[in-house]
Design a protein around this motif. Sequence first.
Motif, mmCIF file in Angstrom:
data_model
loop_
_atom_site.group_PDB
_atom_site.id
_atom_site.type_symbol
_atom_site.label_atom_id
_atom_site.label_comp_id
_atom_site.label_asym_id
_atom_site.label_seq_id
_atom_site.Cartn_x
_atom_site.Cartn_y
_atom_site.Cartn_z
ATOM 1 N N ALA A 55 0.800 -1.217 0.037
ATOM 2 C CA ALA A 55 -0.144 -0.046 -0.010
ATOM 3 C C ALA A 55 0.903 1.293 0.124
ATOM 4 C CB ALA A 55 -0.884 -0.119 1.290
ATOM 5 N N GLY A 56 0.717 2.310 -0.917
ATOM 6 C CA GLY A 56 1.406 3.468 -0.771
ATOM 7 C C GLY A 56 2.731 3.323 -1.828
ATOM 8 N N ASP A 57 2.980 2.229 -2.309
ATOM 9 C CA ASP A 57 4.319 2.133 -3.265
ATOM 10 C C ASP A 57 4.141 2.753 -4.600
ATOM 11 O OD1 ASP A 57 5.443 0.669 -1.469
ATOM 12 O OD2 ASP A 57 5.369 -1.360 -2.475
ATOM 13 N N GLU A 58 5.097 3.382 -5.009
ATOM 14 C CA GLU A 58 4.996 3.737 -6.566
ATOM 15 C C GLU A 58 5.328 2.847 -7.430
ATOM 16 O OE1 GLU A 58 7.599 6.767 -9.207
ATOM 17 O OE2 GLU A 58 6.733 7.546 -7.368
ATOM 18 N N VAL A 59 4.661 2.558 -8.425
ATOM 19 C CA VAL A 59 5.019 1.421 -9.358
ATOM 20 C C VAL A 59 5.699 1.994 -10.613
ATOM 21 C CG1 VAL A 59 4.074 -0.601 -10.624
ATOM 22 C CG2 VAL A 59 2.987 0.123 -8.502
ATOM 23 N N VAL A 60 6.770 1.477 -10.882
ATOM 24 C CA VAL A 60 7.421 1.634 -12.119
ATOM 25 C C VAL A 60 7.751 0.435 -13.003
ATOM 26 C CG1 VAL A 60 9.880 2.555 -13.210
ATOM 27 C CG2 VAL A 60 9.064 3.353 -11.146
ATOM 28 N N GLU A 61 7.088 0.542 -14.134
ATOM 29 C CA GLU A 61 7.019 -0.601 -14.885
ATOM 30 C C GLU A 61 7.755 -0.419 -16.486
ATOM 31 O OE1 GLU A 61 4.119 -4.071 -16.462
ATOM 32 O OE2 GLU A 61 3.512 -2.669 -15.193
ATOM 33 N N VAL A 116 9.321 -2.420 -10.545
ATOM 34 C CA VAL A 116 10.021 -1.948 -9.578
ATOM 35 C C VAL A 116 8.754 -1.262 -8.520
ATOM 36 C CG1 VAL A 116 11.622 -0.542 -8.698
ATOM 37 C CG2 VAL A 116 11.799 -1.737 -10.960
ATOM 38 N N TYR A 117 8.720 -1.622 -7.564
ATOM 39 C CA TYR A 117 7.821 -1.090 -6.369
ATOM 40 C C TYR A 117 8.735 -0.187 -5.339
ATOM 41 C CZ TYR A 117 5.080 -4.917 -8.191
ATOM 42 O OH TYR A 117 4.512 -5.678 -9.114
ATOM 43 N N LEU A 118 8.293 1.094 -5.263
ATOM 44 C CA LEU A 118 9.485 1.876 -4.595
ATOM 45 C C LEU A 118 8.315 2.526 -3.482
ATOM 46 C CD1 LEU A 118 10.384 4.155 -7.259
ATOM 47 C CD2 LEU A 118 11.671 2.567 -6.247
ATOM 48 N N ASP A 119 8.750 2.332 -1.984
ATOM 49 C CA ASP A 119 8.149 2.858 -1.137
ATOM 50 C C ASP A 119 8.026 4.422 -1.054
ATOM 51 O OD1 ASP A 119 10.226 3.916 0.427
ATOM 52 O OD2 ASP A 119 10.642 2.366 2.017
#
Length: 97
Positions: free
Chosen positions: A49-55, A61-64
Amino acid sequence: MLTLTTGAVQVIRTVTADPQLPPDTGIRIESGLNGSDALRLSVAPAPEAGDEVVEAEGAKVYLDPEVAVLLNDKTLDAQVDPQGDVAFTIADGTEPV
């Protein structure tokens, strides 16, 4: 937003290609333990929850949230050495895939 190099995309796809892993499996980057400046990277079955998703090209890639701000204008690269060990690096600027 964090940018992934072609090398990073290839390594992430290879690491997460196991058919026994959930389809949303990616690499998660989060803050280090106990206030450390180091970042922790792990294989994650899905974003938290709250992660930024880069695809990019199937590599996830999931970034806190804290790390997403820190890496906003950075580039993630990855290389594999002759022994098969993977090294991820973060650099200033962006290099699109």
